[in-house]
Design a protein around this motif. Structure first.
Motif, short mmCIF file in Angstrom:
data_model
loop_
_atom_site.label_atom_id
_atom_site.label_comp_id
_atom_site.label_asym_id
_atom_site.label_seq_id
_atom_site.Cartn_x
_atom_site.Cartn_y
_atom_site.Cartn_z
N GLN A 219 0.83 -1.21 0.00
CA GLN A 219 0.00 0.00 0.00
C GLN A 219 0.87 1.26 0.00
O GLN A 219 0.66 2.16 -0.81
CB GLN A 219 -0.90 -0.01 1.24
N ASN A 220 1.84 1.30 0.88
CA ASN A 220 2.66 2.50 1.01
C ASN A 220 3.58 2.72 -0.18
O ASN A 220 4.00 3.86 -0.43
CB ASN A 220 3.48 2.43 2.31
N ARG A 221 3.89 1.65 -0.89
CA ARG A 221 4.71 1.79 -2.10
C ARG A 221 3.87 1.95 -3.36
O ARG A 221 4.38 1.95 -4.47
CB ARG A 221 5.65 0.59 -2.25
N SER A 222 2.55 2.09 -3.18
CA SER A 222 1.61 2.33 -4.29
C SER A 222 1.64 1.22 -5.34
O SER A 222 1.45 1.46 -6.52
CB SER A 222 1.91 3.69 -4.96
N ILE A 223 1.87 -0.02 -4.87
CA ILE A 223 1.85 -1.17 -5.78
C ILE A 223 0.48 -1.82 -5.81
O ILE A 223 -0.01 -2.22 -6.87
CB ILE A 223 2.95 -2.18 -5.38
N LYS A 224 -0.19 -1.92 -4.66
CA LYS A 224 -1.52 -2.52 -4.59
C LYS A 224 -2.30 -1.88 -3.45
O LYS A 224 -1.75 -1.68 -2.36
CB LYS A 224 -1.40 -4.04 -4.34
N ASP A 225 -3.55 -1.55 -3.72
CA ASP A 225 -4.42 -1.01 -2.67
C ASP A 225 -4.90 -2.17 -1.80
O ASP A 225 -5.74 -2.97 -2.21
CB ASP A 225 -5.61 -0.29 -3.30
N THR A 226 -4.35 -2.26 -0.63
CA THR A 226 -4.70 -3.36 0.29
C THR A 226 -5.49 -2.85 1.50
O THR A 226 -5.57 -3.53 2.51
CB THR A 226 -3.43 -4.06 0.79
N ALA A 227 -6.07 -1.67 1.37
CA ALA A 227 -6.75 -1.05 2.51
C ALA A 227 -7.89 -1.91 3.04
O ALA A 227 -8.19 -1.89 4.24
CB ALA A 227 -7.27 0.33 2.12
N ASN A 228 -8.52 -2.70 2.16
CA ASN A 228 -9.66 -3.51 2.59
C ASN A 228 -9.29 -4.94 2.93
O ASN A 228 -10.17 -5.76 3.20
CB ASN A 228 -10.74 -3.50 1.50
N SER A 229 -8.01 -5.26 2.90
CA SER A 229 -7.58 -6.62 3.24
C SER A 229 -7.31 -6.73 4.74
O SER A 229 -6.60 -5.89 5.29
CB SER A 229 -6.31 -6.99 2.46
N HIS A 230 -7.85 -7.76 5.33
CA HIS A 230 -7.62 -8.00 6.76
C HIS A 230 -7.03 -9.40 6.92
O HIS A 230 -7.44 -10.34 6.24
CB HIS A 230 -8.93 -7.90 7.54
N VAL A 231 -6.06 -9.53 7.79
CA VAL A 231 -5.41 -10.81 8.06
C VAL A 231 -5.99 -11.40 9.34
O VAL A 231 -5.95 -10.75 10.39
CB VAL A 231 -3.88 -10.64 8.19
N TRP A 232 -6.52 -12.60 9.22
CA TRP A 232 -7.09 -13.33 10.36
C TRP A 232 -6.22 -14.57 10.60
O TRP A 232 -6.05 -15.39 9.71
CB TRP A 232 -8.51 -13.78 10.07
N ALA A 233 -5.70 -14.70 11.80
CA ALA A 233 -4.90 -15.86 12.15
C ALA A 233 -5.60 -16.64 13.25
O ALA A 233 -5.82 -16.11 14.35
CB ALA A 233 -3.51 -15.44 12.60
N PHE A 234 -5.96 -17.89 12.97
CA PHE A 234 -6.62 -18.75 13.94
C PHE A 234 -5.58 -19.67 14.57
O PHE A 234 -4.92 -20.45 13.88
CB PHE A 234 -7.74 -19.54 13.25
N LEU A 235 -5.47 -19.58 15.87
CA LEU A 235 -4.38 -20.22 16.58
C LEU A 235 -4.90 -20.99 17.78
O LEU A 235 -6.02 -20.77 18.24
CB LEU A 235 -3.38 -19.15 17.05
N GLY A 236 -4.06 -21.88 18.29
CA GLY A 236 -4.40 -22.59 19.51
C GLY A 236 -3.67 -22.01 20.70
O GLY A 236 -2.58 -21.46 20.57
N ASP A 237 -4.27 -22.12 21.87
CA ASP A 237 -3.58 -21.58 23.06
C ASP A 237 -2.29 -22.34 23.33
O ASP A 237 -1.29 -21.77 23.77
CB ASP A 237 -4.50 -21.57 24.28
N GLY A 238 -2.27 -23.65 23.05
CA GLY A 238 -1.03 -24.40 23.20
C GLY A 238 0.03 -23.98 22.20
O GLY A 238 1.23 -23.98 22.50
#
Length: 894
Positions: A219-238
């Protein structure tokens, strides 16, 4: 409160107190509250005051822990936008088919995991129904890092929406037939579905952070507009015990990655038992994430607990929840109500009184099943709050029951991670609990059936409508190939023509090449230089002012070296990713950049350069992750070899990374000797990875810090460079020192910096012993072996093919002596296909601190040692006197 006797000094003692009388009044007020209303009331007031101060923006340290209750109270939950009943049906079908798939597969002994998805089903389903953006909408959609052991539930959902067939479900973990499903998220095995491999625990959370960061980089390098992309990471407590899981938490908060959400499934169990048997993992994680600057949302208790909290007028229940260790709470989940009344409520009069008004059914519901992670309204509230929070990443700590809905034999049992199947009776009980219309007759053959409401059922229509509104199916991996034009030839020309009389190390040659390629008008902006705080070691500081070091804040200070030509320049649109001292973080960056062609439809050309000793040896698991994720780019092991990095000693001496690299089928490994070889390899790598017919491979190059004159490229050697071997010169090419025509012959083969020892040995053999040696440059022992193995495999299919190494050496007179700055096992990879007598020299053993000459003499790979080894080969063949070997040892002082 009066100061305690002998209290330790505090940082406050260093601040001037402008009104000691006012300070004393505040302390006296607190003393009075504690005396009149008790210490608990005083503690409450202090916490409320700190909470108010934080909300008001006062610069005070944050509380690292809050009470063991939901962050979002029931009264503050937003309106749920979906059809709860319909979503419950969809989730029920997915729960059923996930369990059925693993159970049916167990008859083949292929295993699988049931309990993880059972506990996390609503964490995924709520996201799929309301939050996770697909790739058919604008932008790149969301990036989903699915917990590996939950994969059966994702397959079940893909079965429901028609993307996976029943036959494929039955081929779970049986891929060799070509129509199976991989055990876990493996993009290389199922590239249309999975984007990110996550089951090597710890790598998922680390990669998710750097993926979110790379989204901002684009985004900051004006290569791709990623403003609407969200990263979701599903993890275990262990999983959070893995050091990689929490290695980059501070980076995420420091760079304000509010495009990132961790969802940690806190079912309090890992593979063998409780995550924190004698402690509380939720509170520990809360403190850890809050301390790192994250926004923390705890979603612990289901709505059945609302009545209990309303009755808790003294705070006794909240205090009790805060003190019970996790293993004990797991026990409550499996014991009867009488046990809970005695052991949980029976510890004090306040709790006994509270329990007296609760029915047995209410207590059983609360302690056995009612968790925040099992209720879509509570999960929805947490997800919505996470997306609305700005300025920091969010972690959601969602409490669940491992094995939820699978019956008493599974729920909260220590062994449930290893339990692979349910009985028919357990399935019938599960069917009844989930309300699924599966008749008893469906079990007539003794096999559990799959369930599907029908392609045109209300459930499937609802599911597809929700996904259409969110931008298409998820998870999904989509590649829209964009071929990059080949860079201009002028970028490669300086290395092809050689360095003249000037000495230049191959590390410098590579950096010079990339610097020129970064100026290319077509593809220059797509290069992503990645370095873990060693740029100056590799001569890359010249890139600082021209390319800039990426920082989302830009440069908010005046650098100390601003008056110098190569000053330390940070910029919001900087091109270099200088990660600090973290090879794991740099590799995670590299993976995000290597896979941008698929994740964002924007091919990037990353090169990650590092001390070769701290690459594969430290992050080989991430190299497998890179291969699994079909990444493309250049990995560069700089200051390579066991003898070139003078003075650094044992731990800095890399003699084995090529062996580790050879285990990765996607890695093309080269050990170039000359600058022109680097040019040819990089040029071909750009074609193979980013051309019209891209391959899912990446390159590993080792380069050295030993300055040498770089020759011009001989005619017609390009094919040999790429295949791994070509003849660099012959004994007849030696000026004024050529041996006699009938002299004994030997073939000297070398890679990397060892070529220079071999060339010196060639001179000595001719001048001192009348031996004619040809010199071969072995640019890739690994590629020679790979091609030879392919020939062997072809033979099994009835195709007669001769390996390249065999063909190119055919007819070369004399024995072959292979030399490298690596363990002998590296060149020995090709020994079985060499038609001549073959032996090797290498740097086996531990490294040591010394000069290059001293280290090479120690390992027996210097020019004089090579001469002795070559004479010994010829003596065994009867082509030189045996006495020559002894004479040579004495002459050279070996």
């Amino acid at each position: 409160m009066s100061d305690p006797v002998g209290k330790l000094p505090s940082e406050l003692d260093q601040l001037p107190d402008r009104d000691t009388e006012e300070t004393a009044e505040w302390a006296a007020s607190l003393d009075a509250v504690a005396k009149a209303a008790g210490t608990r009331r005083a503690e409450y007031l202090l916490r409320r005051t700190l909470q108010h101060a934080e909300a008001a923006g006062l610069a005070l340290p944050k509380l690292l822990e809050t009470d063991y209750v939901n962050t979002i109270p029931t009264a503050s939950e937003p309106e749920f936008p979906g059809d709860e009943a319909m979503e419950a049906k969809i989730t029920a079908w997915n729960r059923w088919n996930a369990a059925a798939m693993v159970t049916r597969g167990s008859k083949y002994g292929v295993g699988g995991h049931i309990a993880t998805f059972a506990s996390a089903a609503w964490l995924y389903e709520t996201g799929f129904q309301h939050f996770f953006r697909g790739k058919e909408a604008d932008g790149s959609g969301d990036q989903l890092y699915i917990q590996g052991h939950a994969s059966p539930g994702i397959y079940a959902r893909a079965f429901l929406d028609g993307r996976i067939s029943e036959q494929q479900l039955d081929n779970f973990r049986q891929e060799s037939g070509g129509n199976g499903l991989p055990s876990y998220p493996h993009p290389r095995r199922l590239p249309w579905l999975w984007e990110f491999p996550t089951v090597s625990m710890g790598l998922g959370p680390l990669s998710a952070i750097y993926q979110a960061r790379f989204n901002r980089y684009l985004q900051n390098r004006s290569i791709k507009d990623t403003a609407n992309s969200h990263v979701w990471a599903f993890l275990g407590d262990g999983e959070m015990d893995e050091p990689e899981s929490t290695a980059a938490l501070a980076l995420a908060s420091r760079e304000q990655l509010d495009n990132l959400t961790f969802v940690i499934n806190c079912n309090l169990q890992r593979l063998d038992g409780p995550v924190r048997a004698n402690f509380r993992v939720v509170q520990e994680l809360e403190a850890q994430f809050r301390g790192a600057g994250w926004n923390v949302i705890k979603t612990l208790w289901g709505s059945a607990w609302d009545e209990l909290f309303q009755l808790d007028t003294t705070g006794a229940l909240v205090r009790r929840l805060r003190e019970v260790p996790d293993a004990q709470f797991q026990t409550y989940a499996t014991r009867d109500v009488a046990y809970i009344r005695q052991h949980f409520f029976g510890v004090n009069a306040e709790l006994v009184q509270l329990a007296g008004v609760l029915s047995d059914a209410k207590i059983a519901e609360c302690f056995h099943t009612s968790r925040g992670g099992h209720e879509p309204r509570k999960v929805y509230a947490a997800y919505k709050a996470a997306l609305e929070h700005k300025g920091a990443p969010t972690v959601i700590l969602a409490q669940t029951v491992k094995g939820y809905t699978l019956g008493a034999g599974f729920e909260s049992k220590n062994a449930n991670h290893q339990m692979k199947k349910l009985t028919i009776d357990e399935f019938k009980s599960m069917r009844d609990k989930l309300g699924l219309p599966i008749p008893d007759s469906a079990f007539a053959d003794g096999q559990v059936p799959y369930g599907h409401p029908g392609a045109d059922s209300p459930e499937v229509r609802y599911l597809n409508e929700r996904r259409a509104a969110l931008g298409g199916p998820a998870p999904a991996r989509t590649v829209h190939h964009v071929a990059l034009p080949a860079p201009a030839e002028r970028s490669f020309a300086p290395l092809i023509k050689g360095s003249g009389k000037q000495e230049m190390a191959t590390t410098m040659a590579f950096v010079r090449l990339v610097k020129d390629l970064m100026r290319d008008k077509e593809t220059g902006k797509r290069w992503v230089p990645i370095v873990p705080d060693e740029a100056r070691t590799f001569g890359m500081e010249s890139l600082f002012p021209s390319a800039g070091i990426y920082s989302p804040l830009g440069q908010t200070y005046e650098p100390v070296d601003r008056d110098q030509l190569m000053y330390y320049k940070e910029a919001k649109d900087g091109q270099i990713l200088n990660e600090g001292i973290t090879e794991a973080g740099a590799m995670a960056d590299f993976i995000a950049a290597c896979t941008s062609y698929a994740t964002h439809g924007e091919p990037m050309i990353p090169f990650y350069i590092f001390y070769s000793m701290f690459g594969w040896q430290r992050t080989a698991d991430q190299m497998w992750q890179l291969a699994d994720q079909l990444g493309k780019g250049f990995i560069v092991g700089a200051t390579a070899g066991r003898t070139t990095l003078t003075g650094e000693g044992l731990q800095h001496a890399d003699g084995h990374s090529h062996l580790i690299a050879s285990t990765n089928p996607a890695s093309l490994n080269y050990d170039p000797a000359f600058a022109y070889e680097i040019a040819v390899i990089v040029k071909d790598g750009l074609r193979r990875m980013y051309g019209e017919q891209p391959e899912d491979v990446f390159y590993y190059l080792t380069v050295y810090n030993e300055p040498k004159v770089q020759p011009a490229m001989p005619e017609g050697v390009e094919e040999g460079i790429l295949k791994g071997l070509y003849r660099f010169n012959t004994a007849a090419d030696l000026a004024g020192a050529a041996p006699a025509a009938d002299a004994p012959k030997v073939q000297l083969m070398a890679s990397g910096t060892a070529i220079h020892w071999v060339l010196e040995a060639q001179q000595l053999l001719a001048a001192d012993w009348n031996v004619a040696a040809d010199v071969w440059s072995a640019t890739s022992w690994g590629e020679l072996r790979r091609e030879a193995l392919e020939c062997d495999e072809a033979l099994l299919r009835g195709e007669e093919r001769t390996p390249y190494v065999t063909r190119v050496l055919d007819g070369a007179p004399g024995p072959v002596l292979a030399v490298s700055d690596w363990m002998r096992q590296v060149p020995d990879q090709i020994s079985q296909w060499v038609p001549q007598d073959y032996t090797s020299l290498g740097t086996d053993g531990f490294g040591l601190s010394d000069t290059r000459e001293g280290a090479r003499r120690h390992f027996g790979v210097d020019a004089q040692s090579i001469v002795v080894a070559a004479l010994a080969q010829l003596a065994r063949r009867g082509e030189v006197p045996a006495s020559s070997v002894k004479e040579a040892r004495e002459r050279y002082g070996l």
